[in-house]
Enzyme design. Structure first.
Site, short mmCIF file in Angstrom:
data_model
loop_
_atom_site.label_atom_id
_atom_site.label_comp_id
_atom_site.label_asym_id
_atom_site.label_seq_id
_atom_site.Cartn_x
_atom_site.Cartn_y
_atom_site.Cartn_z
N GLU A 7 15.06 -20.60 -16.54
CA GLU A 7 14.53 -19.27 -16.23
C GLU A 7 13.88 -18.57 -17.42
O GLU A 7 14.43 -17.59 -17.93
CB GLU A 7 15.65 -18.37 -15.70
CG GLU A 7 16.25 -18.82 -14.41
CD GLU A 7 17.29 -17.83 -13.88
OE1 GLU A 7 17.42 -16.73 -14.44
OE2 GLU A 7 17.95 -18.17 -12.89
N GLU A 64 19.86 -23.81 -8.84
CA GLU A 64 20.88 -22.76 -8.72
C GLU A 64 20.73 -22.07 -7.38
O GLU A 64 19.61 -21.83 -6.93
CB GLU A 64 20.73 -21.67 -9.81
CG GLU A 64 21.17 -22.06 -11.17
CD GLU A 64 21.02 -20.93 -12.21
OE1 GLU A 64 21.03 -19.74 -11.82
OE2 GLU A 64 20.89 -21.26 -13.39
#
Ligand SMILES: *[C@@H]1O[C@H](CO)[C@@H](O)[C@H](O)[C@H]1NC(C)=O
Ligand SMILES: *[C@@H]1O[C@H](CO)[C@@H](O)[C@H](O)[C@H]1NC(C)=O
Ligand SMILES: *[C@@H]1O[C@H](CO)[C@@H](O)[C@H](O)[C@H]1NC(C)=O
Ligand SMILES: *[C@@H]1O[C@H](CO)[C@@H](O)[C@H](O)[C@H]1NC(C)=O
Length: 498
Positions: free
Chosen positions: A187, A398
């Site tokens: 991320e 995720e």
């Protein structure tokens, strides 16, 4: 796969985005996993020769945070990694995703010194997982930069791409014989956009310029690491490398908001993924023009979104072996009204592109206004990725449920997992090649500046107990049933939501 496709097809005829109510099997090749990140679980912040990282520094030096929860001990996985492996085994996982602490492996940040202790720790974890038949999926960077590199400008310094490349080569050399799936960076939005708006380490006010430098140099860092693997390691080890991009599903609030929603997607995801995954490479075109025009109007002599040279575009383009998707929730996007106070990026709105984020009244909520639950959004998201990039393989790196309550009977988390996994089954049946699911998270852990107050864990961790005792939640029992039978059990006992 064919039987799945047929079964779902007959259901789809009766309503295209609606839920399935009967149990389908996940294909044999589909891998179930769970994920963690070094700073959130390891602790051992000053064990052996480990170097200081940006999170150690932030928690220890900032009086706003120093009295609160920090990652000095966290889940103490530095000592309790055997128990972590046991939990992965209890859950019946095929894969376990964790990250390396850069400063644990390279105490100076640079590759001139490799920590024997760091090497030992990760070798133990990797070998221990493999002994149980669980594949390690390793993230090189999950938000914890060696402080020494931050002091040199961190991700806003162009030289970081060489420092990161050196670190990546060390990791591939030490562990590449056993680790076949790598994520370079987790991320980038999660530390460029939030780290430079004082929501995460390095906790710097740099929303106007620094976050875009970070954006560019994370792309180049990722690309260099991917190319090193491709040239020096792939011929021997035959593994895969990508990055994990956070990308929720965004819908226009009204038909008039479609264009701004497209711009918003470029701003959220395109800045970090388009240069890598698109056929033509480079910044997303609409956003690039938007930023150039805006910067000019503001009196800058060049775009605040730093241009990519032709060589940089080629360096970055195509540096992936699959798409790593971190997906949690859905939001509706609308243009901000004149004079309206715009919510904080990235969860509520954006001043830069003048949008607000909302929830659809029909979506369920976790109790947090920025975290509405809309499982169907994941399937739409997967179709969007296929249409936009044509990637041949997606791993859900995720997905998970944030609970404000830390109890063991986490029915809402079970429902969340079941409903999101069901959308993955539907997407697979549609022909989207989703090959893995990594639940966030294996256990409760340090939610960054959010501390230990809320939980994402399949296992509860008792942070008041020196042993950091881990106890399976109801969701852990449910997930282990899913992994063992490869189906979702809509009838799971104690649950009644048909
Ligand atoms: C490591 O940090 C702890 C605080 O978490 C401190 O009590 C201890 O003295 C430190 N150890 C060393 C060797 O610096
Ligand atoms: C899905 O991805 C796997 C792993 O890369 C690959 O072996 C397989 O051929 C892909 N399937 C399709 C239908 O593209
Ligand atoms: C993926 O996108 C391509 C290109 O638009 C399209 O031809 C294909 O049908 C899509 N696959 C699925 C499963 O929708
Ligand atoms: C912690 O672990 C030690 C050693 O296994 C054990 O003796 C002790 O009872 C445990 N404490 C708690 C609170 O569980």
């Amino acid at each position: 796969m064919d039987s799945v496709r047929l079964a779902v097809f007959s259901i789809l005829i009766s309503g295209s985005w609606c839920s399935v109510t009967k149990d389908l099997k996940f294909p044999e090749w589909f891998k179930f996993g769970a994920a963690t990140a070094a700073y959130q679980v390891e602790g051992g912040w000053n064990s052996s020769d480990k170097g200081e990282n940006t999170w150690d520094r932030l928690f220890h030096s900032n009086p706003e945070f120093s009295s609160q929860d920090n990652g000095d001990v966290a889940c103490d996985s530095y000592h309790l990694w055997r128990r972590d492996i046991e939990m992965a085994e209890e859950l019946g996982l095929d894969i376990y995703r964790f990250s390396l602490s850069w400063a644990r492996l390279l105490p100076n940040g640079f590759a001139n010194k490799i920590s024997e202790d760091g090497k030992r720790y990760y070798n133990n974890l990797i070998d221990g997982l493999l002994e149980k038949g669980i594949e390690p999926v390793v993230t090189l960077y999950h938000f914890d930069l060696p402080q020494i590199l931050q002091d040199l400008g961190g991700w806003a310094n162009p030289l970081i791409s060489d420092w990161f490349a050196d670190y990546a080569r060390v990791a591939f050399t030490l562990f590449g014989d056993r680790v076949k799936t790598w994520l370079t960076i987790n991320e980038p939005l999660g530390f460029c956009d939030t780290g430079y708006s004082k929501q995460q380490a390095p906790y710097i006010d740099g929303e106007v310029i620094a976050k875009y430098l970070c954006n560019k140099y994370t792309l180049i860092s990722h690309a260099k690491a991917w190319r090193i693997y491709d040239e020096e390691f792939r011929p021997r080890y035959h593994g895969k490398v990508s990055l994990a991009t956070i990308f929720n599903w965004y819908e226009p609030a009204t038909p008039e908001d479609k264009e701004i929603t497209d711009l918003m997607r470029e701003y959220w995801e395109g800045r970090f993924a388009y240069p890598i995954f698109s056929k033509e490479g480079g910044w997303p075109p609409t956003l690039e023009k938007f930023m150039a025009d805006k910067s000019k109007q503001e009196g800058y002599s060049r775009s605040r979104l730093p241009p990519l040279t032709a060589e940089e575009i080629e360096l970055i383009r195509g540096t992936y072996d699959f798409y790593g998707l971190n997906h949690y929730l859905s939001r509706r996007i609308r243009k901000a009204r004149p004079g309206e106070k715009i919510g904080t990026w990235p969860l509520y709105g954006s001043d830069e592109i003048n949008i607000q984020m909302e929830s659809d009244p029909s979506w369920e909520t976790t109790g947090l206004d920025w975290f509405p639950i809309n499982p169907a959004g994941l399937r739409k998201q997967l179709h969007w990725l296929n249409q936009t990039y044509g990637v041949n393989e997606v791993m859900i790196t995720e997905n998970g449920y944030l609970d404000l309550d830390k109890h063991l009977d986490d029915t809402a988390r079970i429902k969340y997992m079941r409903d999101y996994l069901e959308q993955i089954q539907l997407a697979i049946a549609d022909g989207i090649n989703v090959t893995a699911y990594m639940a966030w998270s294996l256990m409760d852990n340090l939610e960054w500046l959010g501390g230990y107050g809320a939980s994402f864990g399949l296992y509860q961790v008792d942070f008041t107990d020196d042993n950091r005792t881990r106890t399976p939640r109801e969701s852990a029992r449910y997930y282990s049933r899913v992994t063992r039978t490869r189906s979702l059990h809509h009838d799971h006992e104690g649950l009644n939501y048909v």
